[in-house]
Design a protein around this motif. Sequence first.
Motif, PDB file in Angstrom:
ATOM      1  N   LEU A  26     -16.537  11.288  27.029  1.00 41.97           N
ATOM      2  CA  LEU A  26     -16.049  11.847  25.778  1.00 41.97           C
ATOM      3  C   LEU A  26     -16.785  13.135  25.417  1.00 41.97           C
ATOM      4  O   LEU A  26     -16.182  14.110  24.963  1.00 41.97           O
ATOM      5  CB  LEU A  26     -16.213  10.825  24.652  1.00 41.97           C
ATOM      6  N   GLN A  29     -15.589  16.018  27.435  1.00 50.08           N
ATOM      7  CA  GLN A  29     -14.290  16.480  26.940  1.00 50.08           C
ATOM      8  C   GLN A  29     -14.452  17.320  25.681  1.00 50.08           C
ATOM      9  O   GLN A  29     -13.775  18.347  25.512  1.00 50.08           O
ATOM     10  CB  GLN A  29     -13.401  15.285  26.656  1.00 50.08           C
ATOM     11  N   ARG A  30     -15.339  16.909  24.798  1.00 51.60           N
ATOM     12  CA  ARG A  30     -15.490  17.617  23.524  1.00 51.60           C
ATOM     13  C   ARG A  30     -16.330  18.883  23.654  1.00 51.60           C
ATOM     14  O   ARG A  30     -16.103  19.851  22.928  1.00 51.60           O
ATOM     15  CB  ARG A  30     -16.137  16.681  22.495  1.00 51.60           C
ATOM     16  N   TYR A 131     -20.797  15.493  14.903  1.00 51.68           N
ATOM     17  CA  TYR A 131     -19.342  15.469  15.046  1.00 51.68           C
ATOM     18  C   TYR A 131     -18.936  15.235  16.497  1.00 51.68           C
ATOM     19  O   TYR A 131     -18.032  14.441  16.779  1.00 51.68           O
ATOM     20  CB  TYR A 131     -18.732  16.786  14.550  1.00 51.68           C
ATOM     21  N   PHE A 132     -19.597  15.915  17.432  1.00 53.56           N
ATOM     22  CA  PHE A 132     -19.267  15.718  18.842  1.00 53.56           C
ATOM     23  C   PHE A 132     -19.581  14.297  19.284  1.00 53.56           C
ATOM     24  O   PHE A 132     -18.910  13.744  20.147  1.00 53.56           O
ATOM     25  CB  PHE A 132     -20.036  16.711  19.707  1.00 53.56           C
ATOM     26  N   GLY A 135     -17.430  11.968  15.859  1.00 52.01           N
ATOM     27  CA  GLY A 135     -16.240  12.401  15.146  1.00 52.01           C
ATOM     28  C   GLY A 135     -16.436  12.381  13.632  1.00 52.01           C
ATOM     29  O   GLY A 135     -17.557  12.436  13.117  1.00 52.01           O
ATOM     30  N   CYS A 172     -16.847  20.960  10.784  1.00 48.00           N
ATOM     31  CA  CYS A 172     -16.231  20.830  12.115  1.00 48.00           C
ATOM     32  C   CYS A 172     -14.855  20.181  12.009  1.00 48.00           C
ATOM     33  O   CYS A 172     -13.897  20.618  12.654  1.00 48.00           O
ATOM     34  CB  CYS A 172     -17.136  20.012  13.034  1.00 48.00           C
ATOM     35  N   THR A 176     -10.936  21.732  13.028  1.00 46.17           N
ATOM     36  CA  THR A 176      -9.971  21.086  13.923  1.00 46.17           C
ATOM     37  C   THR A 176      -8.645  20.819  13.227  1.00 46.17           C
ATOM     38  O   THR A 176      -7.601  20.785  13.876  1.00 46.17           O
ATOM     39  CB  THR A 176     -10.541  19.773  14.475  1.00 46.17           C
ATOM     40  N   GLN A 182      -9.304  21.859  19.334  1.00 53.26           N
ATOM     41  CA  GLN A 182     -10.495  22.246  20.084  1.00 53.26           C
ATOM     42  C   GLN A 182     -11.312  23.328  19.382  1.00 53.26           C
ATOM     43  O   GLN A 182     -12.186  23.952  19.993  1.00 53.26           O
ATOM     44  CB  GLN A 182     -10.103  22.750  21.478  1.00 53.26           C
ATOM     45  N   SER A 185     -15.068  22.706  19.449  1.00 56.97           N
ATOM     46  CA  SER A 185     -15.568  22.860  20.814  1.00 56.97           C
ATOM     47  C   SER A 185     -15.651  24.335  21.202  1.00 56.97           C
ATOM     48  O   SER A 185     -16.604  24.771  21.862  1.00 56.97           O
ATOM     49  CB  SER A 185     -14.660  22.113  21.798  1.00 56.97           C
TER      50      SER A 185
END
Length: 262
Positions: A26, A29-30, A131-132, A135, A172, A176, A182, A185
Amino acid sequence: SHFYFPAGYDSLCAFTARAVPGITALLKQRLFTDIEKDINIILYPSTDQLYETNIGASGLRNYTLPTVVLKGNRVLVAYDGSYERLKAHLSEALARSIWEEQFDNGIGQQLKSTVLNDKIPLWCKEGMISYFANGWAITQEDQLRRSFEEQRFSDWYDVIHHQPLLSGVAFCYYLTRQYYPQAASQLYQQLKKKKDLQRAIRLITKKNLQQTLDDCYRFYLQRFQKGTVQPGPVDSMRIAIKHPKGILKTMEVSADRTNMAY
């Protein structure tokens, strides 16, 4: 990964070992970032033992020659009685490890005496890491909503001053929702390229930082004002729980009674 834990806590290690692959996937990905090194995860059966130990807290000092310090890749996590919180803490610890590796621990940066974190406000750094890792949780939404109701903020800087970590996570989430999934990110990638927050935000939002923070404040102000109507009795609704075998801890119904969070 390599796991270190006291004798007799095999189940704690087993849970952590099962959780790590999903968390790292995860985070990749982030963050759009590969984890280059094997992670050494050190588990403590209680927070007291974590605080009492000096492992990972000491280092060489008083160098007589220019020296590069390899800080390593140790992640320290304590079990406080909840596997759910352990997983959340582990996720944040791994996200922080990646962040520090990308921004601080590089040999080239140490030789040049450059620290990228100097260009990133603490509320932004800590908020992005959180957040990464985990969430934007509904508990955080409720906490921010209560703060808006109790404190009567006048702008986003008031939110930062009152709750620095929460303001960073909320910022953040705002990026989004307002721009694209993204966006946070991409902000991380821009900061990694040694851009300061002002420049990085302009590349993402096409606005300066002050305008973006003002928009973020209005976003949450309007969001919370819409939810001021108290919902009616829940038992009059037809509710379908997707996981009927789970434990329903808390439940909230939207003001217009069309959505439910549980």
